[in-house]
Write a protein that holds these residues in place. Structure first.
Motif, PDB file in Angstrom:
ATOM      1  N   ALA A 123      83.679  82.692  30.396  1.00 18.95           N
ATOM      2  CA  ALA A 123      83.234  82.080  31.656  1.00 18.95           C
ATOM      3  C   ALA A 123      83.059  80.570  31.479  1.00 18.95           C
ATOM      4  CB  ALA A 123      81.928  82.721  32.101  1.00 18.95           C
ATOM      5  N   ALA A 124      82.507  80.176  30.334  1.00 15.81           N
ATOM      6  CA  ALA A 124      82.318  78.739  30.083  1.00 15.81           C
ATOM      7  C   ALA A 124      83.671  78.033  30.002  1.00 15.81           C
ATOM      8  CB  ALA A 124      81.542  78.541  28.776  1.00 15.81           C
ATOM      9  N   MET A 125      84.662  78.718  29.401  1.00 15.70           N
ATOM     10  CA  MET A 125      85.996  78.134  29.279  1.00 15.70           C
ATOM     11  C   MET A 125      86.629  77.941  30.662  1.00 15.70           C
ATOM     12  SD  MET A 125      88.920  79.471  26.728  1.00 15.70           S
ATOM     13  CE  MET A 125      88.103  79.110  25.210  1.00 15.70           C
ATOM     14  N   GLU A 126      86.478  78.946  31.500  1.00 14.65           N
ATOM     15  CA  GLU A 126      87.002  78.887  32.876  1.00 14.65           C
ATOM     16  C   GLU A 126      86.321  77.748  33.645  1.00 14.65           C
ATOM     17  OE1 GLU A 126      89.125  81.150  34.600  1.00 14.65           O
ATOM     18  OE2 GLU A 126      88.860  79.895  36.394  1.00 14.65           O
ATOM     19  N   CYS A 127      85.012  77.646  33.454  1.00 10.57           N
ATOM     20  CA  CYS A 127      84.227  76.614  34.138  1.00 10.57           C
ATOM     21  C   CYS A 127      84.688  75.213  33.714  1.00 10.57           C
ATOM     22  CB  CYS A 127      82.760  76.837  33.803  1.00 10.57           C
ATOM     23  SG  CYS A 127      81.679  75.542  34.332  1.00 10.57           S
ATOM     24  N   VAL A 164      76.789  73.763  29.280  1.00  8.29           N
ATOM     25  CA  VAL A 164      76.327  74.916  30.064  1.00  8.29           C
ATOM     26  C   VAL A 164      75.616  75.883  29.124  1.00  8.29           C
ATOM     27  CG1 VAL A 164      78.000  74.841  31.946  1.00  8.29           C
ATOM     28  CG2 VAL A 164      78.538  76.133  29.895  1.00  8.29           C
ATOM     29  N   ALA A 165      74.621  76.566  29.691  1.00  9.90           N
ATOM     30  CA  ALA A 165      73.873  77.571  28.932  1.00  9.90           C
ATOM     31  C   ALA A 165      73.867  78.865  29.734  1.00  9.90           C
ATOM     32  CB  ALA A 165      72.450  77.098  28.705  1.00  9.90           C
ATOM     33  N   GLY A 166      73.786  79.966  29.047  1.00 17.36           N
ATOM     34  CA  GLY A 166      73.661  81.264  29.708  1.00 17.36           C
ATOM     35  C   GLY A 166      74.971  81.842  30.189  1.00 17.36           C
ATOM     36  N   LEU A 167      76.102  81.301  29.746  1.00 17.74           N
ATOM     37  CA  LEU A 167      77.406  81.846  30.140  1.00 17.74           C
ATOM     38  C   LEU A 167      78.129  82.350  28.893  1.00 17.74           C
ATOM     39  CD1 LEU A 167      79.011  79.289  32.642  1.00 17.74           C
ATOM     40  CD2 LEU A 167      77.795  81.371  33.171  1.00 17.74           C
ATOM     41  N   PRO A 168      78.883  83.461  29.003  1.00 17.77           N
ATOM     42  CA  PRO A 168      79.718  83.874  27.872  1.00 17.77           C
ATOM     43  C   PRO A 168      80.869  82.896  27.682  1.00 17.77           C
ATOM     44  CG  PRO A 168      80.047  85.334  29.736  1.00 17.77           C
ATOM     45  CD  PRO A 168      78.948  84.411  30.111  1.00 17.77           C
ATOM     46  N   PHE A 183      90.189  61.693  31.464  1.00 19.40           N
ATOM     47  CA  PHE A 183      90.605  61.660  30.051  1.00 19.40           C
ATOM     48  C   PHE A 183      90.810  63.091  29.569  1.00 19.40           C
ATOM     49  CE2 PHE A 183      86.012  60.782  30.549  1.00 19.40           C
ATOM     50  CZ  PHE A 183      85.530  62.026  30.187  1.00 19.40           C
ATOM     51  N   LYS A 184      91.442  63.214  28.401  1.00 14.41           N
ATOM     52  CA  LYS A 184      91.609  64.535  27.800  1.00 14.41           C
ATOM     53  C   LYS A 184      90.264  65.000  27.275  1.00 14.41           C
ATOM     54  CE  LYS A 184      96.374  64.197  26.271  1.00 14.41           C
ATOM     55  NZ  LYS A 184      97.228  63.949  25.117  1.00 14.41           N
ATOM     56  N   CYS A 185      89.984  66.279  27.418  1.00 19.69           N
ATOM     57  CA  CYS A 185      88.733  66.788  26.872  1.00 19.69           C
ATOM     58  C   CYS A 185      88.932  68.216  26.390  1.00 19.69           C
ATOM     59  CB  CYS A 185      87.597  66.698  27.883  1.00 19.69           C
ATOM     60  SG  CYS A 185      88.027  66.977  29.573  1.00 19.69           S
ATOM     61  N   ARG A 186      87.938  68.711  25.667  1.00 24.96           N
ATOM     62  CA  ARG A 186      88.027  70.068  25.145  1.00 24.96           C
ATOM     63  C   ARG A 186      86.636  70.686  25.116  1.00 24.96           C
ATOM     64  NH1 ARG A 186      87.564  70.907  18.897  1.00 24.96           N
ATOM     65  NH2 ARG A 186      85.982  69.390  18.453  1.00 24.96           N
ATOM     66  N   MET A 187      86.625  72.022  25.025  1.00 25.15           N
ATOM     67  CA  MET A 187      85.334  72.713  24.986  1.00 25.15           C
ATOM     68  C   MET A 187      84.917  72.924  23.540  1.00 25.15           C
ATOM     69  SD  MET A 187      84.314  76.316  26.719  1.00 25.15           S
ATOM     70  CE  MET A 187      84.273  77.459  25.367  1.00 25.15           C
ATOM     71  N   ILE A 188      83.670  72.705  23.248  1.00 23.80           N
ATOM     72  CA  ILE A 188      83.174  73.004  21.901  1.00 23.80           C
ATOM     73  C   ILE A 188      81.895  73.824  21.993  1.00 23.80           C
ATOM     74  CG2 ILE A 188      84.182  70.959  20.819  1.00 23.80           C
ATOM     75  CD1 ILE A 188      81.317  69.872  20.582  1.00 23.80           C
TER      76      ILE A 188
END
Lengths: 213, 139
Positions: free
Chosen positions: B114-118, B107-111, B128-133
């Motif tokens: 908000a990106a974490m919530e999304c 995603v682009a244009g999100l703080p 599968f297990k995933c994470r945000m980077i």
């Protein structure tokens, strides 16, 4: 003149995969210093110090302290593991303050675009800008003010307010950031369209290629 | 209509094994934040679509969503209560082969919050297990 960060490195004797893995398990990152047609010097850097340096921006000139002597260098390459969690290896390139270098500098957007309130979406097309400049004048980042960016407007490389002596290598008409009208996206409620199966490529003459198993 | 190739050379493919980590497609390229897979799996076109819908509902009007995977592999199955033999089944769905480290969405244009919530919502749709980077600095 931009202030340069300092990082301590130690000369490394061990070479090879197993030695590098051992160093990484001890909290060190293997690296190398090269350039100026001098000998390549394998070194180690403290991993936590290096990560902190990279996290806070290490795009400028660095002062490396090695065996009590100082050398100025720039980071040329950083190798990360598959998950992007730890640094595997780092390349330092020797440079003088007056030498011209080509390096990528991150572009950071500042402010909020009024075009967003007009129904647009800010799209950053270019996240790093390759610059040619004197090593002593390398900026940590390039700030782009988007406070005057309305719907369907864009900022190109030519519009950037760069310091004197910074020359981008990309063409001036390349878009850095724009406020575009968002594309209509379906929520998946509409009826399905198109064929249920993809077309199978067949040899001319209508010969069947089989199922592939 | 779920994602699938327009033209293929063969309708059916062998299952294969998902070995190793993702050596490509493991960095955030287009957006600011990415959802990274931590386990190997087949990600069906329906899963990709479910993730896209839950993410696009969140980013609508603010940011931009990028899908970094495509279901190139056809997965076959045989009907229930079918006797053994009689050949390979018919294509059931299309899937993307996911190796650990692969970026699925960006995603682009999100703080960051908000990106974490999304991605928290999207991660529930993933098998599968995933994470945000975040975006990695280039030199």
């Amino acid at each position: 003149m931009v202030e340069s960060a300092t990082i301590a490195v130690e000369r490394r004797e061990q070479k090879g995969t197993r030695a590098a893995r051992r160093l990484r398990s001890e909290g060190l990152v293997p690296g190398i210093i090269y350039g100026h047609k001098e000998h390549c010097v394998p070194v180690t850097v403290n991993a936590s110090e290096l990560e902190a340096l990279i996290r806070h921006g290490a795009h400028g000139l660095l002062d490396l302290t090695i065996d009590g002597t100082k050398e100025s260098a720039v980071i040329r390459e950083v190798q990360w593991d598959v998950f992007g969690r730890e640094i595997l290896h780092i390349d330092f390139n020797r440079v003088n303050k007056d030498e011209r270098v080509t390096i990528e500098v991150p572009i950071v957007l500042r402010g909020s675009a009024p075009g967003v309130n007009e129904g647009g979406v800010v799209e950053q097309m270019l996240h790093d800008l390759e610059l040619e400049c004197q090593a002593g004048n390398l900026p940590q980042q390039i700030s782009v003010n988007i406070n005057d960016l309305h719907l369907d407007q864009q900022i190109t490389i030519g519009d950037l307010e760069l310091d004197e002596g910074l020359a981008p290598t990309l063409p001036a008409d390349q878009v850095v950031v724009q406020v575009a009208t968002p594309e209509e996206e379906s929520d998946g409620d509409e009826a399905s369209e198109g064929p249920a199966e993809p077309e199978v490529i067949r040899r001319e003459g209508g010969e069947d290629q089989g199922d592939g198993d | 209509m779920p994602l699938m190739p327009k033209r293929v050379k063969y309708r059916k493919s062998q299952r294969g094994r998902v070995k190793g980590n993702a050596q490509r497609g493991n960095t955030v390229c287009f957006g600011d934040w990415g959802l990274q897979a931590l386990e190997p799996a087949w990600l069906s076109a329906a899963n990709i679509e479910a993730g896209r819908i839950s993410c696009s509902k969140f980013v609508r009007g603010e940011g931009k969503l990028y899908i970094r995977v495509f279901p190139h592999k056809s997965i076959t199955s045989i009907p229930l209560e079918t006797r053994m033999g009689k050949g390979k089944g018919e294509p059931d769905f299309w899937a993307a082969v996911i190796r650990p480290g692969q970026i699925i969405y960006e995603v682009a244009g999100l703080p960051k919050e908000a990106a974490m919530e999304c991605f928290h919502r999207v991660a529930h749709k993933m098998p599968f297990k995933c994470r945000m980077i975040g975006r990695r600095q280039t030199f």
